[in-house]
Structures are given as C-alpha cells and as structure tokens.
Motif scaffolding. Sequence first.
Motif, PDB file in Angstrom:
ATOM      1  N   GLY A 111       3.158   1.222   7.854  1.00  0.00           N
ATOM      2  CA  GLY A 111       3.768   1.254   6.527  1.00  0.00           C
ATOM      3  C   GLY A 111       3.192   0.178   5.622  1.00  0.00           C
ATOM      4  O   GLY A 111       2.834   0.435   4.473  1.00  0.00           O
ATOM      5  N   ILE A 112       3.092  -1.035   6.152  1.00  0.00           N
ATOM      6  CA  ILE A 112       2.573  -2.146   5.354  1.00  0.00           C
ATOM      7  C   ILE A 112       1.107  -1.884   4.987  1.00  0.00           C
ATOM      8  O   ILE A 112       0.691  -2.080   3.846  1.00  0.00           O
ATOM      9  CB  ILE A 112       2.706  -3.473   6.129  1.00  0.00           C
ATOM     10  N   GLU A 113       0.339  -1.407   5.971  1.00  0.00           N
ATOM     11  CA  GLU A 113      -1.087  -1.201   5.709  1.00  0.00           C
ATOM     12  C   GLU A 113      -1.343  -0.026   4.770  1.00  0.00           C
ATOM     13  O   GLU A 113      -2.421   0.085   4.196  1.00  0.00           O
ATOM     14  CB  GLU A 113      -1.842  -1.001   7.036  1.00  0.00           C
ATOM     15  N   SER A 114      -0.346   0.858   4.619  1.00  0.00           N
ATOM     16  CA  SER A 114      -0.565   2.020   3.757  1.00  0.00           C
ATOM     17  C   SER A 114      -0.385   1.691   2.279  1.00  0.00           C
ATOM     18  O   SER A 114      -0.761   2.482   1.422  1.00  0.00           O
ATOM     19  CB  SER A 114       0.389   3.153   4.146  1.00  0.00           C
ATOM     20  N   VAL A 115       0.203   0.535   1.974  1.00  0.00           N
ATOM     21  CA  VAL A 115       0.340   0.150   0.567  1.00  0.00           C
ATOM     22  C   VAL A 115      -1.032  -0.273   0.065  1.00  0.00           C
ATOM     23  O   VAL A 115      -1.674  -1.138   0.640  1.00  0.00           O
ATOM     24  CB  VAL A 115       1.356  -1.002   0.401  1.00  0.00           C
ATOM     25  N   ARG A 116      -1.485   0.363  -0.994  1.00  0.00           N
ATOM     26  CA  ARG A 116      -2.885   0.156  -1.380  1.00  0.00           C
ATOM     27  C   ARG A 116      -3.158  -1.277  -1.816  1.00  0.00           C
ATOM     28  O   ARG A 116      -2.313  -1.937  -2.417  1.00  0.00           O
ATOM     29  CB  ARG A 116      -3.300   1.145  -2.451  1.00  0.00           C
ATOM     30  N   PRO A 117      -4.371  -1.761  -1.522  1.00  0.00           N
ATOM     31  CA  PRO A 117      -4.710  -3.149  -1.812  1.00  0.00           C
ATOM     32  C   PRO A 117      -4.608  -3.487  -3.296  1.00  0.00           C
ATOM     33  O   PRO A 117      -4.405  -4.647  -3.646  1.00  0.00           O
ATOM     34  CB  PRO A 117      -6.148  -3.306  -1.305  1.00  0.00           C
ATOM     35  N   GLY A 118      -4.717  -2.472  -4.156  1.00  0.00           N
ATOM     36  CA  GLY A 118      -4.599  -2.732  -5.590  1.00  0.00           C
ATOM     37  C   GLY A 118      -3.254  -3.335  -5.963  1.00  0.00           C
ATOM     38  O   GLY A 118      -3.153  -4.106  -6.910  1.00  0.00           O
ATOM     39  N   GLN A 119      -2.204  -2.989  -5.209  1.00  0.00           N
ATOM     40  CA  GLN A 119      -0.877  -3.554  -5.463  1.00  0.00           C
ATOM     41  C   GLN A 119      -0.883  -5.058  -5.226  1.00  0.00           C
ATOM     42  O   GLN A 119      -0.312  -5.824  -5.995  1.00  0.00           O
ATOM     43  CB  GLN A 119       0.154  -2.876  -4.551  1.00  0.00           C
ATOM     44  N   THR A 120      -1.535  -5.456  -4.131  1.00  0.00           N
ATOM     45  CA  THR A 120      -1.648  -6.882  -3.831  1.00  0.00           C
ATOM     46  C   THR A 120      -2.491  -7.580  -4.888  1.00  0.00           C
ATOM     47  O   THR A 120      -2.142  -8.670  -5.345  1.00  0.00           O
ATOM     48  CB  THR A 120      -2.266  -7.074  -2.434  1.00  0.00           C
ATOM     49  N   ARG A 121      -3.577  -6.920  -5.309  1.00  0.00           N
ATOM     50  CA  ARG A 121      -4.421  -7.528  -6.344  1.00  0.00           C
ATOM     51  C   ARG A 121      -3.637  -7.730  -7.640  1.00  0.00           C
ATOM     52  O   ARG A 121      -3.749  -8.768  -8.286  1.00  0.00           O
ATOM     53  CB  ARG A 121      -5.653  -6.656  -6.606  1.00  0.00           C
ATOM     54  N   ALA A 122      -2.848  -6.715  -8.013  1.00  0.00           N
ATOM     55  CA  ALA A 122      -2.065  -6.820  -9.243  1.00  0.00           C
ATOM     56  C   ALA A 122      -1.082  -7.982  -9.159  1.00  0.00           C
ATOM     57  O   ALA A 122      -0.889  -8.723 -10.121  1.00  0.00           O
ATOM     58  CB  ALA A 122      -1.333  -5.516  -9.525  1.00  0.00           C
ATOM     59  N   ALA A 123      -0.459  -8.138  -7.992  1.00  0.00           N
ATOM     60  CA  ALA A 123       0.508  -9.222  -7.825  1.00  0.00           C
ATOM     61  C   ALA A 123      -0.196 -10.577  -7.789  1.00  0.00           C
ATOM     62  O   ALA A 123       0.289 -11.561  -8.354  1.00  0.00           O
ATOM     63  CB  ALA A 123       1.325  -9.012  -6.549  1.00  0.00           C
ATOM     64  N   LEU A 124      -1.351 -10.629  -7.125  1.00  0.00           N
ATOM     65  CA  LEU A 124      -2.141 -11.873  -7.114  1.00  0.00           C
ATOM     66  C   LEU A 124      -2.527 -12.259  -8.533  1.00  0.00           C
ATOM     67  O   LEU A 124      -2.465 -13.430  -8.911  1.00  0.00           O
ATOM     68  CB  LEU A 124      -3.411 -11.692  -6.277  1.00  0.00           C
ATOM     69  N   ALA A 125      -2.917 -11.245  -9.328  1.00  0.00           N
ATOM     70  CA  ALA A 125      -3.356 -11.512 -10.695  1.00  0.00           C
ATOM     71  C   ALA A 125      -2.237 -12.112 -11.537  1.00  0.00           C
ATOM     72  O   ALA A 125      -2.485 -12.827 -12.506  1.00  0.00           O
ATOM     73  CB  ALA A 125      -3.887 -10.241 -11.350  1.00  0.00           C
ATOM     74  N   LEU A 126      -0.972 -11.820 -11.162  1.00  0.00           N
ATOM     75  CA  LEU A 126       0.157 -12.413 -11.878  1.00  0.00           C
ATOM     76  C   LEU A 126       0.372 -13.863 -11.461  1.00  0.00           C
ATOM     77  O   LEU A 126       1.130 -14.592 -12.090  1.00  0.00           O
ATOM     78  CB  LEU A 126       1.435 -11.626 -11.609  1.00  0.00           C
ATOM     79  N   GLY A 127      -0.261 -14.253 -10.352  1.00  0.00           N
ATOM     80  CA  GLY A 127      -0.084 -15.619  -9.860  1.00  0.00           C
ATOM     81  C   GLY A 127       0.929 -15.720  -8.735  1.00  0.00           C
ATOM     82  O   GLY A 127       1.378 -16.809  -8.399  1.00  0.00           O
ATOM     83  N   MET A 128       1.295 -14.593  -8.152  1.00  0.00           N
ATOM     84  CA  MET A 128       2.280 -14.623  -7.068  1.00  0.00           C
ATOM     85  C   MET A 128       1.640 -15.133  -5.780  1.00  0.00           C
ATOM     86  O   MET A 128       0.447 -14.972  -5.547  1.00  0.00           O
ATOM     87  CB  MET A 128       2.863 -13.219  -6.836  1.00  0.00           C
ATOM     88  N   SER A 129       2.485 -15.740  -4.908  1.00  0.00           N
ATOM     89  CA  SER A 129       1.984 -16.236  -3.632  1.00  0.00           C
ATOM     90  C   SER A 129       1.988 -15.107  -2.612  1.00  0.00           C
ATOM     91  O   SER A 129       2.631 -14.073  -2.814  1.00  0.00           O
ATOM     92  CB  SER A 129       2.868 -17.383  -3.132  1.00  0.00           C
ATOM     93  N   ARG A 130       1.277 -15.325  -1.492  1.00  0.00           N
ATOM     94  CA  ARG A 130       1.179 -14.285  -0.461  1.00  0.00           C
ATOM     95  C   ARG A 130       2.556 -13.883   0.057  1.00  0.00           C
ATOM     96  O   ARG A 130       2.813 -12.703   0.302  1.00  0.00           O
ATOM     97  CB  ARG A 130       0.318 -14.775   0.708  1.00  0.00           C
ATOM     98  N   SER A 131       3.451 -14.852   0.249  1.00  0.00           N
ATOM     99  CA  SER A 131       4.757 -14.506   0.796  1.00  0.00           C
ATOM    100  C   SER A 131       5.597 -13.759  -0.244  1.00  0.00           C
ATOM    101  O   SER A 131       6.321 -12.826   0.088  1.00  0.00           O
ATOM    102  CB  SER A 131       5.482 -15.752   1.311  1.00  0.00           C
ATOM    103  N   GLN A 132       5.481 -14.172  -1.512  1.00  0.00           N
ATOM    104  CA  GLN A 132       6.190 -13.428  -2.569  1.00  0.00           C
ATOM    105  C   GLN A 132       5.690 -11.987  -2.627  1.00  0.00           C
ATOM    106  O   GLN A 132       6.482 -11.050  -2.782  1.00  0.00           O
ATOM    107  CB  GLN A 132       5.957 -14.093  -3.932  1.00  0.00           C
ATOM    108  N   ILE A 133       4.393 -11.813  -2.488  1.00  0.00           N
ATOM    109  CA  ILE A 133       3.820 -10.467  -2.569  1.00  0.00           C
ATOM    110  C   ILE A 133       4.331  -9.608  -1.426  1.00  0.00           C
ATOM    111  O   ILE A 133       4.736  -8.458  -1.610  1.00  0.00           O
ATOM    112  CB  ILE A 133       2.278 -10.534  -2.561  1.00  0.00           C
TER     113      ILE A 133
END
Lengths: 221, 260
Positions: A111-133
């Motif tokens: 389930g976790i791996e099926s969430v596309r990496p673009g979602q993580t990139r978008a959250a990173l771009a906002l400045g979120m931390s890995r645990s927040q993401i």
Amino acid sequence: MEFDFAVITDHARFLASGVGVSLLLAVLSGATSLATGFIVALLRLYGPPWLKPAVVLYIDSMRAIPVLVVLVWTFFALPIVTGLTMPPFFAALLGLTIHLAAYAAEIVRAGIESVRPGQTRAALALGMSRSQILLRIVLPQAIVRMLPAFGSLLSITIKDTAIASVIAVPELMRQSETVAGQSFQPIEVYTFAMLVYFAMLFPVTRGVDLFYRRVAHLGRS
Amino acid sequence: MIAENNSGGRAKGTGATIIRYRGVVKRYGAFTALDGVFLNVHAGEVVCLIGPSGSGKSTLLRCTNGLESIEGGDIEFEGTMLPRDERALRAVRQRMGMVFQSFELFPHLTAQQNVSEGPRTVLQMNQADANQRAAALLDKVGLADKAPNYPSALSGGQQQRVAIARALAMNPDVMLFDEPTSALDPETIGEVLSVMKKLADEGMTMVVVTHEMSFARRVGDWVAVFDAGRIVEQGPPRQIFDAPTTERTRDFLSHLGWSG
C-alpha cells in the motif's frame, strides 16, 4: 434420512458461547495482526538496514509455514522453550498474530509503495519532513488503498480461528465437535457451524467492499 | 563564456539575482542530464525554459529545490549555496513554490485542505489563519466555490489552479513551474496560463518549464533554450523567437511550427 435440528436449540447456549469466543478471537487477533503488521512493514521500509534481513526472513517464513503448524508450535513447543505456559486462548491469539501479521505487513508495504513518488515530491517541495510526509500524506492514501486487502485478511482471520479448535479453545468449531460427538448428529451440527461462519463473514466482506467503494477516490492520486 | 554574461537586454534585469546556476552537472548513471548549465534568475523575472523533451529543463527545476542532487557546479539561492542536508534544504524549499505537470494534489484532502496543509504542518500556523489564507488563495485562482471539493471532483485545469494556490500558500520568493499545462486538455490550458500571467504581473519571480511558446513569448522576460543538457541560447523572447542566433534554436522552433 431424517434431520433433527432440535440438537441445535438443545445446545443453543453452549454453541452460542463458541460463537462468542470465535468472534472475540477474530477481533482481537485481527487488531493485533494489523498493529504488528504496520510495525513490521515500517521496519522493513524505513528501519535500520541491519534489521531488514530478519524482518524479511520472518515474513517469508510465515508465508511458507501453515498456520496450523504455527498454532500447534505456539501451544505445545513455545512453553517448553520459554518455561511459560499459556491458556489455549492466548496461545491461539499469539499464534494467529504471529502468522497473520506477516500478511498484514506485506499489505501495508504494498500500500505504501503504491502511492506514487510524485506525492512525496509535492510534499517535499512544500518543505515537509519525511515523517510528516509519511503520516500526513502517504499513509492516509495508502490505508485507503489497503482496504480491500484488509477485508480479505479479516475474513481469513475469522476463518483461521476455527483452527484454534485443535488446541482446545472453546470456539465455535470446538463446541460443534463436542455437540456432534455427543449427539451423533454431525450433519445438523456442522451444517449449522457452516451457516454461522457464513453469517459472520458475508457482512464483513460485503461491508468492506461497500465502504471501499465510497472512499476509494481519497486514495487515488 | 557567453552563457554567463546574460544580463544585457533584460527588462527586469535590474532586480537582485535570486537564483544563480553555475556549471550545474547532473548525471543518472552513464546519462548526463545536465552538462554544465549557467543561468541567472533575477527578482521579479519570468524565466522560461524551453527545448525538446529530455533536454534537461525539468531536471534543472528539480535540482533547484533539491529534489535531485547535483554532481557538479553549484546552485545559489538568495546569495547562499543550496545546502545538501535535509533539514537545511527544507528551509530553502519553503521559500520556493513548485507546480508539477501531474498536479500531485493530495487526494485525501479537500481543495481547501490541500492549500492549508503547508502552512499548517510546515509553518505551524493555527487552523483558523491557515484556513483564511487557503480561502483567499483559492479565491485568487478563481476557485473559491471549490474549497470543499476533493481533487477527484475537479477538472485538470481546476486541479492545477489549486496546486498553484497550494504552492503560493507558503509565501514563496520564487515559483517553479514544471510543464504546468502539458497534462491538460486544450480547453483548460488557458485558465491555468491566465493565473500564471496574473502572478507574473504581480511581480512574482517565476521559472517556467513550458512547451507553450506563445506564453514564453508573451509573459517571459528571459528565455533559455535547452538541448542535450545544455543551454544553447538564452536571451529576451524577442531575440529567441524572432532572431535566434543558433541553429539548434531555429531547428527546435521550426519543429514546433513556430513562424515568428
């Protein structure tokens, strides 16, 4: 051939207590397997590298060993190894959890791996931390995507509780065996047991399906 | 080097340099995605990156906010080198908004929650203030009435406008656009471009990777043409589109059917 279902009503209270134990065992082992599965999956994905081989070995071995063997081993062998005896119910809970958590862990990981990496990139771009993401962006979507598989796992859990009868947990199957043996009416008693399992499972699988259809869009990125 | 001397003829080139790319090199294994890129972005400027697919434009954008690391050269943001460690990078990313080709709205959050998520979790703003900011930004992109909708109930153009609002919610100094209209239906491209035009008119510094040549010409202050990981020509849109100085630029534009 004549059927006499009076045997069911005669032993209604005895059989009902079996249904209660089955449900309790199913709910508890479902909850503990799920919780353990989340922890195992997170360790496999984000844990320290030295731990990963152990986690993978655990998951692979549990998928390769029959649940009956795990259960019997937990009840008969574990007490000798540890010196601690367990009541049958807890041995069943522990054995089922050890076995099912491995499946839950694989569902969570997929389930976790099926969430596309673009979602993580978008959250990173906002400045979120890995645990927040993980907590706020990835897991909520992943959990929605896991629902159908969790539904299957829950129904497997309910069915697997019947195996606990071999270590004398007084659940539905065990109680049915007792009544069938005493009354010499296996057809009536085991037919009743089948119907009860169906009545417990059918709403669960259908309910999960219906619920998933309503929330599926929340996990679709 | 001609590429480094790029301040001549810039309409808004008087602003301070916000981003400075100096010889940026990015490799994926044996493939060199960026092969020594020199470019300056000044405050208030709209810099458009154009060129064929796979020429490195999007890669440069991802390197700008540290989503990709670089192997050579350096990137300076507001006078400091882009840091390498995650914590310091997060502080930099907060000041750069980013808009993606595939929107990447969070599907489990409403439009309003998508916009308030950054202020809430990263800026630790309280719920009421974050909601107020989100509402104002949704209004700015013309989607005030879509605040309670989930992304699945929005069109592509609407989703991309929410994504722009989400990036703006962090009050960034620069906006990075990675082919923001490439995944859109032709009829919704216009609504996204007009929001971007409005931002440009308000003086937002923007780096835009785009295949919309008319946007680059109309809104861009500076255009850089990419090919095979390098900038083959850069200059004001008038030069790039009307009097390109390199063969590669002419080739690229003629492939697109650009007739000046």
